[in-house]
Design a protein around this motif. Structure first.
Motif, PDB file in Angstrom:
ATOM      1  N   LYS A  45      34.082  57.120 -18.113  1.00  0.00           N
ATOM      2  CA  LYS A  45      33.111  57.196 -17.029  1.00  0.00           C
ATOM      3  C   LYS A  45      31.730  56.794 -17.552  1.00  0.00           C
ATOM      4  O   LYS A  45      31.306  57.247 -18.612  1.00  0.00           O
ATOM      5  CB  LYS A  45      33.062  58.620 -16.470  1.00  0.00           C
ATOM      6  CG  LYS A  45      34.382  59.089 -15.864  1.00  0.00           C
ATOM      7  CD  LYS A  45      34.258  60.506 -15.335  1.00  0.00           C
ATOM      8  CE  LYS A  45      35.579  60.980 -14.752  1.00  0.00           C
ATOM      9  NZ  LYS A  45      35.501  62.377 -14.246  1.00  0.00           N
ATOM     10  N   VAL A  46      31.045  55.977 -16.800  1.00  0.00           N
ATOM     11  CA  VAL A  46      29.714  55.536 -17.181  1.00  0.00           C
ATOM     12  C   VAL A  46      28.714  56.596 -16.741  1.00  0.00           C
ATOM     13  O   VAL A  46      28.616  56.926 -15.553  1.00  0.00           O
ATOM     14  CB  VAL A  46      29.369  54.181 -16.535  1.00  0.00           C
ATOM     15  CG1 VAL A  46      27.966  53.745 -16.925  1.00  0.00           C
ATOM     16  CG2 VAL A  46      30.401  53.132 -16.940  1.00  0.00           C
ATOM     17  N   GLU A  47      28.002  57.147 -17.693  1.00  0.00           N
ATOM     18  CA  GLU A  47      27.027  58.180 -17.377  1.00  0.00           C
ATOM     19  C   GLU A  47      25.838  57.578 -16.624  1.00  0.00           C
ATOM     20  O   GLU A  47      25.406  56.452 -16.893  1.00  0.00           O
ATOM     21  CB  GLU A  47      26.539  58.854 -18.658  1.00  0.00           C
ATOM     22  CG  GLU A  47      27.620  59.667 -19.376  1.00  0.00           C
ATOM     23  CD  GLU A  47      28.115  60.831 -18.525  1.00  0.00           C
ATOM     24  OE1 GLU A  47      27.304  61.383 -17.744  1.00  0.00           O
ATOM     25  OE2 GLU A  47      29.309  61.174 -18.640  1.00  0.00           O
ATOM     26  N   LEU A  48      25.299  58.357 -15.678  1.00  0.00           N
ATOM     27  CA  LEU A  48      24.152  57.901 -14.906  1.00  0.00           C
ATOM     28  C   LEU A  48      22.896  57.885 -15.773  1.00  0.00           C
ATOM     29  O   LEU A  48      22.701  58.735 -16.639  1.00  0.00           O
ATOM     30  CB  LEU A  48      23.924  58.821 -13.704  1.00  0.00           C
ATOM     31  CG  LEU A  48      25.032  58.864 -12.647  1.00  0.00           C
ATOM     32  CD1 LEU A  48      24.656  59.839 -11.549  1.00  0.00           C
ATOM     33  CD2 LEU A  48      25.299  57.496 -12.072  1.00  0.00           C
ATOM     34  N   THR A  49      22.058  56.914 -15.516  1.00  0.00           N
ATOM     35  CA  THR A  49      20.754  56.900 -16.173  1.00  0.00           C
ATOM     36  C   THR A  49      19.869  57.980 -15.544  1.00  0.00           C
ATOM     37  O   THR A  49      20.208  58.569 -14.510  1.00  0.00           O
ATOM     38  CB  THR A  49      20.088  55.531 -16.015  1.00  0.00           C
ATOM     39  OG1 THR A  49      19.834  55.308 -14.616  1.00  0.00           O
ATOM     40  CG2 THR A  49      20.983  54.416 -16.549  1.00  0.00           C
ATOM     41  N   GLU A  50      18.741  58.219 -16.167  1.00  0.00           N
ATOM     42  CA  GLU A  50      17.820  59.241 -15.634  1.00  0.00           C
ATOM     43  C   GLU A  50      17.357  58.861 -14.231  1.00  0.00           C
ATOM     44  O   GLU A  50      17.243  59.715 -13.343  1.00  0.00           O
ATOM     45  CB  GLU A  50      16.624  59.371 -16.577  1.00  0.00           C
ATOM     46  CG  GLU A  50      15.636  60.450 -16.154  1.00  0.00           C
ATOM     47  CD  GLU A  50      14.476  60.586 -17.122  1.00  0.00           C
ATOM     48  OE1 GLU A  50      13.504  61.270 -16.786  1.00  0.00           O
ATOM     49  OE2 GLU A  50      14.565  59.979 -18.221  1.00  0.00           O
ATOM     50  N   LYS A  51      17.116  57.559 -14.002  1.00  0.00           N
ATOM     51  CA  LYS A  51      16.688  57.104 -12.679  1.00  0.00           C
ATOM     52  C   LYS A  51      17.792  57.298 -11.650  1.00  0.00           C
ATOM     53  O   LYS A  51      17.535  57.732 -10.522  1.00  0.00           O
ATOM     54  CB  LYS A  51      16.285  55.623 -12.771  1.00  0.00           C
ATOM     55  CG  LYS A  51      15.780  55.051 -11.463  1.00  0.00           C
ATOM     56  CD  LYS A  51      15.366  53.597 -11.648  1.00  0.00           C
ATOM     57  CE  LYS A  51      14.859  53.012 -10.330  1.00  0.00           C
ATOM     58  NZ  LYS A  51      14.464  51.577 -10.483  1.00  0.00           N
ATOM     59  N   GLN A  52      19.050  56.973 -12.032  1.00  0.00           N
ATOM     60  CA  GLN A  52      20.171  57.148 -11.110  1.00  0.00           C
ATOM     61  C   GLN A  52      20.407  58.623 -10.805  1.00  0.00           C
ATOM     62  O   GLN A  52      20.747  58.987  -9.685  1.00  0.00           O
ATOM     63  CB  GLN A  52      21.433  56.520 -11.704  1.00  0.00           C
ATOM     64  CG  GLN A  52      21.401  55.012 -11.776  1.00  0.00           C
ATOM     65  CD  GLN A  52      22.557  54.451 -12.574  1.00  0.00           C
ATOM     66  OE1 GLN A  52      23.070  55.110 -13.485  1.00  0.00           O
ATOM     67  NE2 GLN A  52      22.972  53.231 -12.244  1.00  0.00           N
ATOM     68  N   ALA A  53      20.216  59.469 -11.816  1.00  0.00           N
ATOM     69  CA  ALA A  53      20.461  60.897 -11.619  1.00  0.00           C
ATOM     70  C   ALA A  53      19.505  61.493 -10.597  1.00  0.00           C
ATOM     71  O   ALA A  53      19.837  62.457  -9.908  1.00  0.00           O
ATOM     72  CB  ALA A  53      20.344  61.631 -12.950  1.00  0.00           C
ATOM     73  N   LYS A  54      18.301  60.921 -10.475  1.00  0.00           N
ATOM     74  CA  LYS A  54      17.355  61.420  -9.485  1.00  0.00           C
ATOM     75  C   LYS A  54      17.782  61.047  -8.074  1.00  0.00           C
ATOM     76  O   LYS A  54      17.441  61.731  -7.115  1.00  0.00           O
ATOM     77  CB  LYS A  54      15.963  60.849  -9.780  1.00  0.00           C
ATOM     78  CG  LYS A  54      15.330  61.398 -11.055  1.00  0.00           C
ATOM     79  CD  LYS A  54      13.968  60.778 -11.290  1.00  0.00           C
ATOM     80  CE  LYS A  54      13.328  61.335 -12.556  1.00  0.00           C
ATOM     81  NZ  LYS A  54      11.996  60.732 -12.822  1.00  0.00           N
ATOM     82  N   VAL A  55      18.499  59.928  -7.963  1.00  0.00           N
ATOM     83  CA  VAL A  55      18.970  59.492  -6.643  1.00  0.00           C
ATOM     84  C   VAL A  55      20.246  60.223  -6.251  1.00  0.00           C
ATOM     85  O   VAL A  55      20.406  60.670  -5.123  1.00  0.00           O
ATOM     86  CB  VAL A  55      19.205  57.967  -6.631  1.00  0.00           C
ATOM     87  CG1 VAL A  55      19.737  57.510  -5.283  1.00  0.00           C
ATOM     88  CG2 VAL A  55      17.913  57.238  -6.970  1.00  0.00           C
ATOM     89  N   TYR A  56      21.150  60.376  -7.219  1.00  0.00           N
ATOM     90  CA  TYR A  56      22.421  61.043  -6.963  1.00  0.00           C
ATOM     91  C   TYR A  56      22.322  62.487  -7.466  1.00  0.00           C
ATOM     92  O   TYR A  56      22.169  62.716  -8.662  1.00  0.00           O
ATOM     93  CB  TYR A  56      23.561  60.332  -7.702  1.00  0.00           C
ATOM     94  CG  TYR A  56      23.833  58.936  -7.202  1.00  0.00           C
ATOM     95  CD1 TYR A  56      24.784  58.696  -6.220  1.00  0.00           C
ATOM     96  CD2 TYR A  56      23.137  57.844  -7.726  1.00  0.00           C
ATOM     97  CE1 TYR A  56      25.036  57.415  -5.767  1.00  0.00           C
ATOM     98  CE2 TYR A  56      23.380  56.562  -7.280  1.00  0.00           C
ATOM     99  CZ  TYR A  56      24.338  56.357  -6.300  1.00  0.00           C
ATOM    100  OH  TYR A  56      24.599  55.102  -5.850  1.00  0.00           O
ATOM    101  N   THR A  57      22.393  63.442  -6.562  1.00  0.00           N
ATOM    102  CA  THR A  57      22.265  64.847  -6.952  1.00  0.00           C
ATOM    103  C   THR A  57      23.519  65.614  -6.582  1.00  0.00           C
ATOM    104  O   THR A  57      24.240  65.236  -5.663  1.00  0.00           O
ATOM    105  CB  THR A  57      21.063  65.486  -6.252  1.00  0.00           C
ATOM    106  OG1 THR A  57      21.254  65.424  -4.831  1.00  0.00           O
ATOM    107  CG2 THR A  57      19.767  64.778  -6.623  1.00  0.00           C
ATOM    108  N   ASN A  58      23.735  66.689  -7.305  1.00  0.00           N
ATOM    109  CA  ASN A  58      24.878  67.562  -7.021  1.00  0.00           C
ATOM    110  C   ASN A  58      24.533  68.972  -7.499  1.00  0.00           C
ATOM    111  O   ASN A  58      25.161  69.530  -8.383  1.00  0.00           O
ATOM    112  CB  ASN A  58      26.135  67.036  -7.726  1.00  0.00           C
ATOM    113  CG  ASN A  58      27.386  67.785  -7.285  1.00  0.00           C
ATOM    114  OD1 ASN A  58      27.387  68.487  -6.282  1.00  0.00           O
ATOM    115  ND2 ASN A  58      28.462  67.635  -8.049  1.00  0.00           N
ATOM    116  N   SER A  59      23.467  69.501  -6.877  1.00  0.00           N
ATOM    117  CA  SER A  59      22.951  70.786  -7.344  1.00  0.00           C
ATOM    118  C   SER A  59      23.915  71.932  -7.114  1.00  0.00           C
ATOM    119  O   SER A  59      23.872  72.944  -7.820  1.00  0.00           O
ATOM    120  CB  SER A  59      21.619  71.081  -6.642  1.00  0.00           C
ATOM    121  OG  SER A  59      21.805  71.068  -5.228  1.00  0.00           O
TER     122      SER A  59
END
Length: 646
Positions: free
Chosen positions: A582-596
């Motif tokens: 699995k390709v880990e999300l970048t910091e920028k992508q992680a801000k767009v895709y959330t799963n709190s």
């Protein structure tokens, strides 16, 4: 000889390609070795064997009864007795009414056999055409929930241009003539030449005609023809050049007539040159089990079209069964001949092919330094480095030398990751490079094979058995421009044969959890999905990825075709999903895709849906009332966004 027997012999001669008796290569040598046996069967054994099937009716044959009646009538008339008043004559008349017309039965057997083989044999191949009744065909079916069947199922699709490269035939004098392909260019990466730039057979300009050891060699190139010159025109030009260069026996033999109905003045040279060039214009099939297939089909044919329920009464049952037996007996003999020839072709196709050339690409740090002087003297390798790595632009510094002409050993030492290609060196040099490795196979990072792909897969399937993690296929899309030129126009069937023979080999290569990725578009996506399900099982299907191949449709299209598919299969889908990287999300992508809230379905993404400017009306925007009673109004000119609920 009856017309039905002649028709049957004609279809047999066509199937056994008797018109190619003078060819002297490949499968034709096997046909020639069997030709005398087949000729004997057709001319000497066929009719007696059919007569043997009806010998029990010889005493009750209409012709023999009628012959006996004629003799009796003549005797009675000479004695002055009216034959119609004679009890014996009346007895024979009664016998004649119940007698069997053996000649008619024989003709019917030949007619049925002609119908059978002409139905299943079409233009060099045998097709599955099991006719249940007029206009209705039946397919082999064993109760599957879904059955994928096509006209050329159970056959190998063979591209003729990858079969025989040379062509030989024997003249009446016993001398041999050879067409030799001395230079060939082939399309790369499924790219087809543009209209007017097709490759053709062209007589070699340098040494087109050579006589050696009493045999004649005519050399051709297979390359792009200038303009829109067709193959027929090039053949005519080649024939004219050859005829002007020959004399004596060669000229007389090759100008001998080999006429057809449409070409009564066709010469022997014209015939064979046409056959040779046509071999590369049509693809064909080899049946995987022709004997078993035809024996099953002739049994179905006899039960369905030779035996009739209405005939199975006390009066006709014996003749009907004998007719069926004769049809089956003769049919099986013909099938046995055909089976031998087809099985030989299949062995040729399935036999592992020789590796005609091999080479290695090795970085210089793996090459013994004592070979460096020989390397810098190899101008072809240096030019390749210039083209690929622009070594001529390397500037030196205090620690490394610059590019120079000629190159220096120090330059190679300083650039130890330049890739050496053994294709530019001789066999002795290549062997010295390879002996510097303890185990060259273990140290190779990759393998490239230039081959027909099914042959390549078959070549490596033992070496790479269970070792491959991922297979990616980008097959022809079957758009009509992919090079499928099979003469009977079975476009989809040809494509399915091509794919089935390749896809069925792949599982043996895959490691547990390995996957197969196949790129395809709308032309064959539906067929490919069912085909893969039938080979790998529906449970092996992982996903159909849709990817956008372009961003605008053509003006003439009502609905734009802007996407293709990648089908993914794995024989162990669960392990594949667990072990895939699995390709880990970048910091920028992680801000767009959330799963709190750790939703097991994965991350959510906020997507603002903006109405098109100038086209939105207030009727397109709606207020939302929350459970607590609060009213939420969308921003002016915007629709609601989709966000994770908290």
């Amino acid at each position: 000889m009856s017309d039905n027997l002649n028709k049957f012999k004609a279809i047999l001669r066509e199937m056994f390609q008797f018109d190619q008796a003078d060819l002297d290569f490949g499968i034709y040598r096997i046909m020639n070795s069997k030709r005398d046996e087949i000729e004997k069967f057709l001319d000497a054994d066929l009719l007696p064997q059919v007569k043997t099937a009806f010998e029990e009716f010889q005493g009750d044959d209409q012709s023999s009864v009628r012959e006996e009646m004629d003799k009796l009538r003549k005797t009675l008339e000479e004695a002055g007795v009216d034959p119609e008043l004679a009890p014996k004559y009346q007895e024979l008349k009664q016998k004649l009414s119940g007698a069997v017309d053996v000649v008619a039965l024989e003709n019917e057997v030949f007619s049925q056999l002609t119908n059978f083989f002409r139905r299943y044999y079409q233009g060099g191949d045998f097709l599955s055409l099991r006719r249940y009744k007029a206009g209705v065909y039946a397919i082999p079916y064993e109760g599957e929930e879904v059955k994928l069947h096509w006209a050329n199922a159970d056959q190998y699709y063979i591209k003729s241009s990858e079969d025989f490269r040379d062509y030989s035939f024997t003249l009446a004098s016993g001398k041999k003539v050879h067409f030799k392909l001395v230079e060939a260019s082939t399309e790369q990466n499924d790219n087809q030449e543009q209209a007017g730039q097709e490759r053709r057979f062209i007589l070699c300009a340098e040494t087109p005609i050579v006589e050696q050891d009493g045999e004649l060699y005519l050399s051709f190139e297979y390359r792009i023809a200038e303009g829109k010159t067709n193959q027929a025109a090039l053949n005519g030009s080649a024939i004219q050049t050859i005829m002007c260069s020959l004399e004596g026996d060669w000229l007389r033999s090759l100008t001998a007539l080999a006429p057809t109905t449409k070409k009564p003045k066709r010469t022997l040279l014209e015939k064979h040159l046409g056959d040779y060039t046509a071999k590369f214009s049509f693809d064909y099939f080899i049946h995987k089990d022709l004997g078993g297939f035809l024996r099953r089909e002739i049994d179905f044919f006899i039960k369905n079209e030779v035996l009739f329920i209405d005939d199975l009464d006390s009066e006709h049952i014996k003749s009907s069964i004998s007719k069926a037996k004769a049809t089956k007996q003769i049919g099986h003999k013909v099938i046995a001949f055909l089976e031998q020839l087809e099985n030989f072709q299949k062995k040729l196709w399935l036999k592992k092919k020789f590796v005609v050339e091999s080479g290695y690409c090795v970085t210089l740090d793996h090459v013994p330094e004592e070979l460096y002087p020989e390397i810098i003297d190899n101008q072809a390798q240096v030019e390749e480095w210039k083209r690929l790595f622009a070594i001529q632009e390397i500037k030196g510094d205090l620690h490394t030398p610059a590019y120079s002409e000629p190159l220096t050993v120090d330059f190679l030492k300083a650039n130890s990751f330049l890739v050496l290609d053994t294709a530019f060196f001789g066999e002795v040099f290549s062997d010295r490079v390879l002996t510097s490795f303890d185990n060259i196979a273990d140290q190779c990072d990759g393998l490239i094979i230039n081959s027909e792909n099914s042959q390549a897969i078959d070549l490596v399937k033992e070496c790479y058995h269970g070792q491959v993690e991922c297979v990616y296929l980008d097959p022809p899309y079957n758009t009509g421009e992919d090079g499928f030129v099979y003469k009977d126009g079975y476009k989809d069937s040809t494509w399915l044969c091509l794919m089935e023979s390749r896809l069925s080999i792949l599982p043996s290569l895959l490691q547990d959890g390995g996957s197969i990725w196949i790129n395809i578009d709308d032309n064959e996506a539906h067929n490919l999905k069912v085909l893969c399900d039938s080979i790998y099982g529906r449970s092996s299907f992982v996903a159909a990825n849709v990817w956008q191949k372009r961003y605008s449709r053509e003006n003439r299209e009502a609905i734009g075709d802007v996407h293709d598919y990648i089908f993914v299969y794995s024989l162990n889908p669960k392990l594949f999903k667990e072990t895939r990287n699995k390709v880990e999300l970048t910091e920028k992508q992680a801000k767009v895709y959330t799963n709190s809230n750790n939703d097991p379905k994965g991350r959510w993404r906020t997507i603002p849906l903006t109405a098109q400017a100038g086209h939105a009306t207030k009727d397109q925007f709606y207020e939302i009332q929350a459970p607590g009673g609060k009213i939420f109004v969308p921003p002016p000119g915007r629709c609601w966004g989709i966000a994770e609920a908290t």
